[in-house]
Design a protein around this motif. Sequence first.
Motif, PDB file in Angstrom:
ATOM      1  N   PRO A  25       0.818  -1.223   0.000  1.00 35.65           N
ATOM      2  CA  PRO A  25       0.000   0.000   0.000  1.00 35.65           C
ATOM      3  C   PRO A  25       0.847   1.266   0.000  1.00 35.65           C
ATOM      4  N   THR A  26       0.236   2.335  -0.488  1.00 38.04           N
ATOM      5  CA  THR A  26       0.840   3.652  -0.393  1.00 38.04           C
ATOM      6  C   THR A  26       0.579   4.224   1.002  1.00 38.04           C
ATOM      7  N   LEU A  27       1.246   5.345   1.294  1.00 36.82           N
ATOM      8  CA  LEU A  27       1.034   5.962   2.601  1.00 36.82           C
ATOM      9  C   LEU A  27      -0.404   6.452   2.739  1.00 36.82           C
ATOM     10  N   ILE A  30      -2.450   3.525   3.823  1.00 39.53           N
ATOM     11  CA  ILE A  30      -2.189   3.252   5.237  1.00 39.53           C
ATOM     12  C   ILE A  30      -2.911   4.272   6.110  1.00 39.53           C
ATOM     13  N   LEU A  31      -2.970   5.519   5.649  1.00 38.80           N
ATOM     14  CA  LEU A  31      -3.681   6.555   6.402  1.00 38.80           C
ATOM     15  C   LEU A  31      -5.174   6.244   6.467  1.00 38.80           C
ATOM     16  N   LYS A  32      -5.735   5.736   5.388  1.00 40.31           N
ATOM     17  CA  LYS A  32      -7.149   5.343   5.402  1.00 40.31           C
ATOM     18  C   LYS A  32      -7.382   4.201   6.383  1.00 40.31           C
ATOM     19  N   LEU A  33      -6.427   3.247   6.427  1.00 45.41           N
ATOM     20  CA  LEU A  33      -6.556   2.147   7.375  1.00 45.41           C
ATOM     21  C   LEU A  33      -6.441   2.663   8.810  1.00 45.41           C
ATOM     22  N   ARG A  34      -5.574   3.645   9.032  1.00 49.08           N
ATOM     23  CA  ARG A  34      -5.457   4.228  10.374  1.00 49.08           C
ATOM     24  C   ARG A  34      -6.766   4.889  10.785  1.00 49.08           C
ATOM     25  N   ASN A  35      -7.376   5.655   9.884  1.00 42.80           N
ATOM     26  CA  ASN A  35      -8.648   6.302  10.196  1.00 42.80           C
ATOM     27  C   ASN A  35      -9.765   5.276  10.412  1.00 42.80           C
ATOM     28  N   PHE A  36      -9.643   4.131   9.716  1.00 45.08           N
ATOM     29  CA  PHE A  36     -10.636   3.066   9.891  1.00 45.08           C
ATOM     30  C   PHE A  36     -10.609   2.544  11.330  1.00 45.08           C
ATOM     31  N   TYR A  37      -9.412   2.328  11.871  1.00 47.39           N
ATOM     32  CA  TYR A  37      -9.287   1.880  13.257  1.00 47.39           C
ATOM     33  C   TYR A  37      -9.605   3.008  14.239  1.00 47.39           C
ATOM     34  N   LYS A  38      -9.294   4.234  13.857  1.00 50.52           N
ATOM     35  CA  LYS A  38      -9.553   5.358  14.758  1.00 50.52           C
ATOM     36  C   LYS A  38     -11.042   5.610  14.911  1.00 50.52           C
ATOM     37  N   ASN A  39     -11.799   5.357  13.859  1.00 52.88           N
ATOM     38  CA  ASN A  39     -13.250   5.521  13.949  1.00 52.88           C
ATOM     39  C   ASN A  39     -13.878   4.512  14.909  1.00 52.88           C
ATOM     40  N   GLN A  40     -13.207   3.380  15.101  1.00 57.81           N
ATOM     41  CA  GLN A  40     -13.721   2.376  16.029  1.00 57.81           C
ATOM     42  C   GLN A  40     -13.427   2.734  17.481  1.00 57.81           C
ATOM     43  N   LYS A  52      -1.541  -1.385  15.110  1.00 59.73           N
ATOM     44  CA  LYS A  52      -2.676  -2.061  14.484  1.00 59.73           C
ATOM     45  C   LYS A  52      -2.513  -2.125  12.972  1.00 59.73           C
ATOM     46  N   VAL A  53      -1.909  -1.081  12.394  1.00 57.11           N
ATOM     47  CA  VAL A  53      -1.731  -1.016  10.944  1.00 57.11           C
ATOM     48  C   VAL A  53      -0.616  -1.957  10.493  1.00 57.11           C
ATOM     49  N   TYR A  54       0.388  -2.152  11.329  1.00 53.74           N
ATOM     50  CA  TYR A  54       1.601  -2.874  10.938  1.00 53.74           C
ATOM     51  C   TYR A  54       1.342  -4.302  10.439  1.00 53.74           C
ATOM     52  N   PRO A  55       0.572  -5.159  11.137  1.00 56.27           N
ATOM     53  CA  PRO A  55       0.442  -6.555  10.686  1.00 56.27           C
ATOM     54  C   PRO A  55      -0.167  -6.696   9.296  1.00 56.27           C
ATOM     55  N   GLU A  56      -1.217  -5.914   8.996  1.00 59.77           N
ATOM     56  CA  GLU A  56      -1.860  -6.036   7.689  1.00 59.77           C
ATOM     57  C   GLU A  56      -0.938  -5.572   6.572  1.00 59.77           C
ATOM     58  N   THR A  57      -0.218  -4.478   6.813  1.00 57.04           N
ATOM     59  CA  THR A  57       0.700  -3.984   5.794  1.00 57.04           C
ATOM     60  C   THR A  57       1.860  -4.946   5.593  1.00 57.04           C
ATOM     61  N   ILE A  76       9.811   0.274  11.624  1.00 54.35           N
ATOM     62  CA  ILE A  76       8.647   0.617  10.790  1.00 54.35           C
ATOM     63  C   ILE A  76       7.601   1.367  11.601  1.00 54.35           C
ATOM     64  N   ILE A  77       7.345   0.917  12.819  1.00 52.57           N
ATOM     65  CA  ILE A  77       6.341   1.578  13.651  1.00 52.57           C
ATOM     66  C   ILE A  77       6.767   3.004  13.981  1.00 52.57           C
ATOM     67  N   ASN A  78       8.044   3.217  14.272  1.00 51.01           N
ATOM     68  CA  ASN A  78       8.527   4.578  14.561  1.00 51.01           C
ATOM     69  C   ASN A  78       8.367   5.489  13.352  1.00 51.01           C
ATOM     70  N   GLN A  79       8.621   4.963  12.156  1.00 48.13           N
ATOM     71  CA  GLN A  79       8.444   5.786  10.955  1.00 48.13           C
ATOM     72  C   GLN A  79       6.969   6.067  10.702  1.00 48.13           C
ATOM     73  N   LEU A  80       6.100   5.099  10.963  1.00 52.53           N
ATOM     74  CA  LEU A  80       4.657   5.339  10.802  1.00 52.53           C
ATOM     75  C   LEU A  80       4.187   6.423  11.768  1.00 52.53           C
ATOM     76  N   ILE A  81       4.660   6.375  13.009  1.00 52.86           N
ATOM     77  CA  ILE A  81       4.280   7.404  13.984  1.00 52.86           C
ATOM     78  C   ILE A  81       4.746   8.775  13.509  1.00 52.86           C
ATOM     79  N   GLU A  82       5.951   8.841  12.951  1.00 54.51           N
ATOM     80  CA  GLU A  82       6.473  10.118  12.450  1.00 54.51           C
ATOM     81  C   GLU A  82       5.604  10.652  11.323  1.00 54.51           C
TER      82      GLU A  82
END
Length: 296
Positions: A25-27, A30-40, A52-57, A76-82
């Motif tokens: 996936p593109t960033l 991944i941002l859409k997937l993050r918002n998907f979990y954030k809405n929950q 939460k995003v890391y395993p699927e990606t 990878i998680i540190n870069q995603l947080i950044e």
Amino acid sequence: MPPKLRLEASEFDPVGEPLKGFRPPTLLEILKLRNFYKNQDFNLKNRDLAEKVYPETLALWQKVHCSLPLRTKASIINQLIEHFTKIDKCRQGRANVHLLAGVRSSLKKVFNFTTCRCKLPEVLCKKASCEKNPEEHNHIFCCCPQNKIPESERVYLKALLDEDGPSDKYMFGAVDKEETRKGQNKNKRIEKIQIRSRDDLSDQFVQLEGCDNYIENDNSSDFKKKLPFNYNTLKLPTVAMEADRGHGSDTFVASIVNATLIDLGLLTKDNQDIVVTRHKIRTARKIKREEMRKKK
């Protein structure tokens, strides 16, 4: 006081949805997937969302090719947080022009999970005897000091990271079932060889159970787990020559060698790196026979 509502979906706050397709996936995805979990759960922080995003990606990247060297989970998680922090600044209007331009360009690119950071430079080949197609005299090199990208995957990875992957002939499609089957069969063969070698070692130890300074006969299931697996690099040319002269079997010769090492105190329960198996004797005899044949 009325409850706070989410802002209208915008460039930096797309509508949340799970990952789709088979390619990495593109960033933005991944941002859409993050918002998907954030809405929950609105109480999740960026670190929780990244985990939460890391395993699927990661699963999508592992489907590309099992030989691609991937970065560690923490990196990878540190870069995603950044990235998530920068995107939140842009969404809240707290970013300058340069940060906005950088985030906009990164949203369209594939989020790179591999250890490669050299951008896979392409070099023109001037050799007339090149094995490649005469129309394609360019070679792609991986300049990373270690964990290099396999040569068979460089063209695909370069096209994917250069924003050409999703739209041209190098697009990642569904899983290649034929190649997957070959890879699984290869792993099964390697596992069988390892099990066979482990069983041979256990047979050698059980045969030597009468030695007082070694180990007692143990038929438990934990016995094989304690066996050594360090690769023995000892050369045994003299043993191989005498084994051929005495017409002894590989198993018998290996038992004699191991018994001698035990009597000399070189092979103990704590130091089992020099255990000699019948495969070791067989290889040494083949090498010695070849040397003798060349001398004639």
